[in-house]
Scaffold this active site. Structure first.
Site, PDB file in Angstrom:
ATOM      1  N   VAL A   1      10.977  -7.212   9.654  1.00 41.45           N
ATOM      2  CA  VAL A   1      12.167  -6.354   9.785  1.00 41.45           C
ATOM      3  C   VAL A   1      11.904  -5.386  10.943  1.00 41.45           C
ATOM      4  O   VAL A   1      10.815  -4.793  11.029  1.00 41.45           O
ATOM      5  CB  VAL A   1      12.450  -5.586   8.477  1.00 41.45           C
ATOM      6  CG1 VAL A   1      13.664  -4.677   8.638  1.00 41.45           C
ATOM      7  CG2 VAL A   1      12.671  -6.572   7.334  1.00 41.45           C
TER       8      VAL A   1
ATOM      9  N   HIS B   1       9.051   1.179   3.315  1.00 34.03           N
ATOM     10  CA  HIS B   1      10.131   1.248   4.304  1.00 34.03           C
ATOM     11  C   HIS B   1      11.051   0.047   4.105  1.00 34.03           C
ATOM     12  O   HIS B   1      10.875  -0.746   3.169  1.00 34.03           O
ATOM     13  CB  HIS B   1       9.557   1.305   5.725  1.00 34.03           C
ATOM     14  CG  HIS B   1       8.532   0.254   6.013  1.00 34.03           C
ATOM     15  ND1 HIS B   1       8.827  -1.090   6.012  1.00 34.03           N
ATOM     16  CD2 HIS B   1       7.198   0.351   6.278  1.00 34.03           C
ATOM     17  CE1 HIS B   1       7.752  -1.774   6.303  1.00 34.03           C
ATOM     18  NE2 HIS B   1       6.728  -0.936   6.443  1.00 34.03           N
TER      19      HIS B   1
ATOM     20  N   MET C   1       0.851  -1.197   0.000  1.00 34.01           N
ATOM     21  CA  MET C   1       0.000   0.000   0.000  1.00 34.01           C
ATOM     22  C   MET C   1       0.891   1.253   0.000  1.00 34.01           C
ATOM     23  O   MET C   1       0.438   2.344   0.330  1.00 34.01           O
ATOM     24  CB  MET C   1      -0.931  -0.013   1.209  1.00 34.01           C
ATOM     25  CG  MET C   1      -1.881  -1.220   1.177  1.00 34.01           C
ATOM     26  SD  MET C   1      -3.424  -0.981   2.048  1.00 34.01           S
ATOM     27  CE  MET C   1      -2.847  -0.752   3.707  1.00 34.01           C
TER      28      MET C   1
ATOM     29  N   GLY D   1      11.225  -2.728   5.496  1.00 36.88           N
ATOM     30  CA  GLY D   1      10.535  -4.029   5.445  1.00 36.88           C
ATOM     31  C   GLY D   1      10.136  -4.350   4.007  1.00 36.88           C
ATOM     32  O   GLY D   1      10.367  -5.468   3.506  1.00 36.88           O
ATOM     33  N   HIS D   2       9.547  -3.370   3.321  1.00 32.24           N
ATOM     34  CA  HIS D   2       9.183  -3.568   1.911  1.00 32.24           C
ATOM     35  C   HIS D   2      10.440  -3.803   1.072  1.00 32.24           C
ATOM     36  O   HIS D   2      10.455  -4.634   0.168  1.00 32.24           O
ATOM     37  CB  HIS D   2       8.448  -2.338   1.356  1.00 32.24           C
ATOM     38  CG  HIS D   2       7.150  -2.044   2.040  1.00 32.24           C
ATOM     39  ND1 HIS D   2       6.970  -0.935   2.832  1.00 32.24           N
ATOM     40  CD2 HIS D   2       5.973  -2.702   2.046  1.00 32.24           C
ATOM     41  CE1 HIS D   2       5.727  -0.921   3.290  1.00 32.24           C
ATOM     42  NE2 HIS D   2       5.102  -1.983   2.832  1.00 32.24           N
TER      43      HIS D   2
ATOM     44  N   GLY E   1       5.070  -9.793   3.910  1.00 29.77           N
ATOM     45  CA  GLY E   1       5.790  -9.730   5.186  1.00 29.77           C
ATOM     46  C   GLY E   1       5.075 -10.534   6.262  1.00 29.77           C
ATOM     47  O   GLY E   1       3.848 -10.541   6.347  1.00 29.77           O
ATOM     48  N   GLN E   2       5.875 -11.175   7.094  1.00 29.51           N
ATOM     49  CA  GLN E   2       5.352 -12.043   8.146  1.00 29.51           C
ATOM     50  C   GLN E   2       4.823 -11.227   9.336  1.00 29.51           C
ATOM     51  O   GLN E   2       4.223 -11.773  10.242  1.00 29.51           O
ATOM     52  CB  GLN E   2       6.499 -12.978   8.565  1.00 29.51           C
ATOM     53  CG  GLN E   2       6.153 -14.152   9.428  1.00 29.51           C
ATOM     54  CD  GLN E   2       5.377 -15.247   8.704  1.00 29.51           C
ATOM     55  OE1 GLN E   2       5.410 -15.368   7.488  1.00 29.51           O
ATOM     56  NE2 GLN E   2       4.660 -16.019   9.475  1.00 29.51           N
TER      57      GLN E   2
HETATM   58  O1  PAF Z   1      -0.091  -5.823   3.541  1.00 34.70           O
HETATM   59  C1  PAF Z   1      -0.512  -4.898   2.814  1.00 34.70           C
HETATM   60  O2  PAF Z   1       0.134  -3.869   2.609  1.00 34.70           O
HETATM   61  C2  PAF Z   1      -1.899  -5.020   2.203  1.00 34.70           C
HETATM   62  O3  PAF Z   1      -2.771  -5.695   3.041  1.00 34.70           O
HETATM   63  C3  PAF Z   1      -1.864  -5.672   0.803  1.00 34.70           C
HETATM   64  C4  PAF Z   1      -1.389  -7.110   0.883  1.00 34.70           C
HETATM   65  C5  PAF Z   1      -0.966  -4.879  -0.125  1.00 34.70           C
HETATM   66  C6  PAF Z   1      -3.275  -5.681   0.207  1.00 34.70           C
HETATM   67  O4  PAF Z   1      -3.780  -4.403   0.076  1.00 34.70           O
END
Ligand code: PAF
Length: 300
Positions: free
Chosen positions: A182, A40, A36, A42-43, A153-154
């Site tokens: 993370v 950061h 979304m 983590g992403h 992410g977990q």
């Molecule tokens: O984890 C997220 O950021 C959201 O739930 C996702 C998986 C992108 C779905 O909108």
């Protein structure tokens, strides 16, 4: 919108479909990292893993309105597409899918995906309908992009369990790849929502990682710990922090999310499968989640 980067962005389903068609027959492994935005570290870790394991990496950035309940933070959810695109470029992302709400949900839309059983407890209990919104949008993204693997992410362990179940139940040919949480140096799990915390709330929020990581370390020690003792201890310790308002403290099997019986043991010797110790706690108006997974020790 002006972009500061040269990265390829797709804004419509049609463009994404053309991308999918262009790779047909070329046996390229494609990864999708759905987010979304307000990216950061983590992403970034998901993007790096996806980059290492695939030929093409697609990042989607979409603040999905249907996974927010009334009164939740959809409107104020942090957004910074320029910064996100710069990070995507730095991490070697090939394509960013950045649709508008109208593109993803042209009215009227009447179909939703619901995974029953796994979505009524934990976050599903306090955020009714949330996971239906998540599975619906993830289902749409998987169909639009058509990846071989999708990375999550977990920290949202329940989300990982729900999406894995959806993909299995619906026979979709995509591998769901969970990636470790993370944390900041002081232990706070990275989240786009951390930006809402005041200095005092951020300090108070460390009570979560401090206690969860202690549980993880303790489960490997010799001590015998039952699910109910663990739940009570965690509740008590988190409640000692005056700014913490507990939503839930739960001990469940993973990925089945079955509640553990009060006398079931959660130490390495006593458990017979992975256990998720998960918490959701509010600090001011910000609800944070965090968890640890206790993994069964294989005796060799
Ligand atoms: O984890 C997220 O950021 C959201 O739930 C996702 C998986 C992108 C779905 O909108």
């Amino acid at each position: 919108m002006m972009t500061l980067t040269t990265i390829n962005t797709l804004r419509t389903k049609l463009e994404a479909a053309r991308f999918a068609a262009a790779r047909e027959g070329r046996s390229l492994k494609v990864a999708l990292v759905p987010t979304m935005g307000y990216l950061h570290e983590g992403h970034a870790s998901l993007l790096r893993k996806a980059r290492a394991e695939n030929d093409l990496v697609v990042l989607s950035i979409f603040v999905n309105p249907i996974q927010f309940g009334p009164g939740e933070d959809f409107e104020r959810y942090p957004r910074n597409p320029e910064q996100d695109l710069a990070l995507a470029e730095k991490e070697g992302v090939d394509l960013v899918f950045l649709p508008e709400v109208e593109e993803m949900y042209p009215a009227p839309t009447r179909t939703q995906i619901k995974v029953s059983g796994l979505t009524e407890l934990l976050c599903g209990a306090s955020r009714p309908g949330h996971f239906d919104g998540v599975t619906t949008v993830v289902g749409k993204l998987l169909h639009i992009v058509g990846p071989d693997r999708a990375y999550f992410g977990q920290k949202d362990a329940q989300q990982v369990a729900v999406i894995t179940q959806m993909v299995q139940d619906l026979n979709w040919n995509v591998e769901i790849v969970p990636c470790p949480i993370v944390r900041e140096q002081d232990g706070l799990a990275l989240s786009s929502r951390n930006v809402y915390l005041s200095t005092e709330e951020r300090q108070a929020a460390l009570v979560l990682s401090r206690n969860l990581l202690e549980v993880q370390a303790g489960s490997q020690a010799e001590e015998v710990l039952t699910a109910s003792t663990l739940r009570e201890q965690l509740r008590k310790n988190i409640s000692l922090e005056p700014l913490a308002v507990i939503d839930y403290v739960e001990v469940v099997s993973f990925p089945g999310l079955e509640p553990l019986g009060p006398e079931e043991r959660v130490d390495d010797q006593g458990q017979d499968g992975d256990i998720l110790v998960a918490v959701a706690v509010k600090f001011g108006s910000t609800r944070l989640i965090d968890n640890v997974i206790l993994t069964k020790k294989v005796n060799v």
